[in-house]
Write an enzyme that holds these catalytic residues in place. Structure first.
Site, mmCIF file in Angstrom:
data_model
loop_
_atom_site.group_PDB
_atom_site.id
_atom_site.type_symbol
_atom_site.label_atom_id
_atom_site.label_comp_id
_atom_site.label_asym_id
_atom_site.label_seq_id
_atom_site.Cartn_x
_atom_site.Cartn_y
_atom_site.Cartn_z
ATOM 1 N N ASP A 57 -37.763 -14.480 -0.378
ATOM 2 C CA ASP A 57 -37.268 -13.218 0.181
ATOM 3 C C ASP A 57 -36.305 -12.602 -0.847
ATOM 4 O OD1 ASP A 57 -36.392 -11.235 1.902
ATOM 5 O OD2 ASP A 57 -35.364 -12.563 3.273
ATOM 6 N N GLU A 64 -42.428 -23.670 -1.802
ATOM 7 C CA GLU A 64 -41.608 -22.874 -0.883
ATOM 8 C C GLU A 64 -42.538 -22.061 0.018
ATOM 9 O OE1 GLU A 64 -39.145 -22.382 0.788
ATOM 10 O OE2 GLU A 64 -37.622 -21.158 -0.186
HETATM 11 P P1 5GP Z 1 -34.233 -16.174 0.235
HETATM 12 O O1 5GP Z 1 -33.220 -17.208 -0.124
HETATM 13 O O2 5GP Z 1 -35.293 -15.954 -0.825
HETATM 14 O O3 5GP Z 1 -33.598 -14.886 0.662
HETATM 15 O O4 5GP Z 1 -34.960 -16.674 1.551
HETATM 16 C C1 5GP Z 1 -35.849 -17.715 1.524
HETATM 17 C C2 5GP Z 1 -35.866 -18.465 2.829
HETATM 18 O O5 5GP Z 1 -35.558 -17.609 3.924
HETATM 19 C C3 5GP Z 1 -37.242 -19.008 3.118
HETATM 20 O O6 5GP Z 1 -37.343 -20.326 2.672
HETATM 21 C C4 5GP Z 1 -37.355 -18.920 4.603
HETATM 22 O O7 5GP Z 1 -36.883 -20.105 5.182
HETATM 23 C C5 5GP Z 1 -36.442 -17.801 4.995
HETATM 24 N N1 5GP Z 1 -37.183 -16.546 5.226
HETATM 25 C C6 5GP Z 1 -37.235 -15.458 4.425
HETATM 26 N N2 5GP Z 1 -37.999 -14.489 4.952
HETATM 27 C C7 5GP Z 1 -38.460 -14.987 6.112
HETATM 28 C C8 5GP Z 1 -39.343 -14.469 7.117
HETATM 29 O O8 5GP Z 1 -39.862 -13.343 7.068
HETATM 30 N N3 5GP Z 1 -39.593 -15.289 8.173
HETATM 31 C C9 5GP Z 1 -39.045 -16.533 8.291
HETATM 32 N N4 5GP Z 1 -39.376 -17.237 9.358
HETATM 33 N N5 5GP Z 1 -38.210 -17.054 7.358
HETATM 34 C C10 5GP Z 1 -37.949 -16.290 6.288
#
Ligand code: 5GP
Length: 178
Positions: free
Chosen positions: A105, A101
């Protein structure tokens, strides 16, 4: 150097050399841990494509790699729901899985995906991520191989986008706070 992407400004955060160092460090750990195994890497598209490519070049144990397309982001905010648009085309039953991954986040994407994978009966599942926004955790998930823990700020570059743009930057840039 600052970068303008669409309507936002980004400042350099991690340069290419630091990323390369982290990729080599992670690959060495995986090579050691999977010496007598044949893992199946599953990279999460779109964001992890560059990290997965660089990491996989450093892997020297017999292994396979496949890709899934998952997403939970719109603009600079997590939408909270995970959409799968390309599923897996390999059997994962009795396999040792390493998920690749780009960034963790809230943890929603990975916890959802790991829950789905477990239903298919893999021997083991480990998670490898380049970046972790630890402070943003809502759905805790162990990260077995990690590049960097970063503050809760939006980043682009090295595969990561802002509304589709910025993936081609060689380093990682952080949103400039105004
Ligand atoms: P989660 O499901 O953990 O909240 O988010 C994970 C996904 O969100 C990552 O695979 C990525 O695609 C996107 N994401 C999370 N934070 C960022 C960030 O700071 N920048 C970008 N470009 N994508 C993010």
């Amino acid at each position: 150097m600052d970068k303008d992407i669409l309507d936002k400004k980004f400042v350099p955060y991690l340069n290419e050399a630091k990323i390369t160092e982290a990729v080599s460090r992670i690959a060495s750990s995986i090579n050691a841990d999977y010496e007598d195994k044949m893992p199946l890497f599953i990279a999460i598209l779109n964001g992890a494509f560059m990290f997965a490519a660089d990491l996989y070049k450093e892997i020297n144990v017999p292994s396979e790699i496949s890709f899934v397309k998952l997403s939970s982001y719109a603009g600079t905010q997590s939408s909270g729901s995970v959409i799968t648009s390309i599923g897996l085309d390999v059997a994962i039953n009795a396999r040792d899985i390493i998920i690749i991954e780009d960034i963790v986040d809230t943890g929603k994407t990975l916890t959802t995906f790991v829950t789905e994978l477990k239903k298919e009966g893999p021997s083991s599942i480990r998670v490898c991520a380049l970046l972790h926004k630890q402070e943003a955790t809502i759905h805790p998930i162990p990260i077995d191989y990690l590049g960097f823990t970063i503050p809760n700020l939006f980043v682009v570059g090295y595969g990561l986008d802002y509304n589709g743009f910025g993936r081609n930057l060689k380093g990682i840039h952080q949103l400039k706070e105004s």
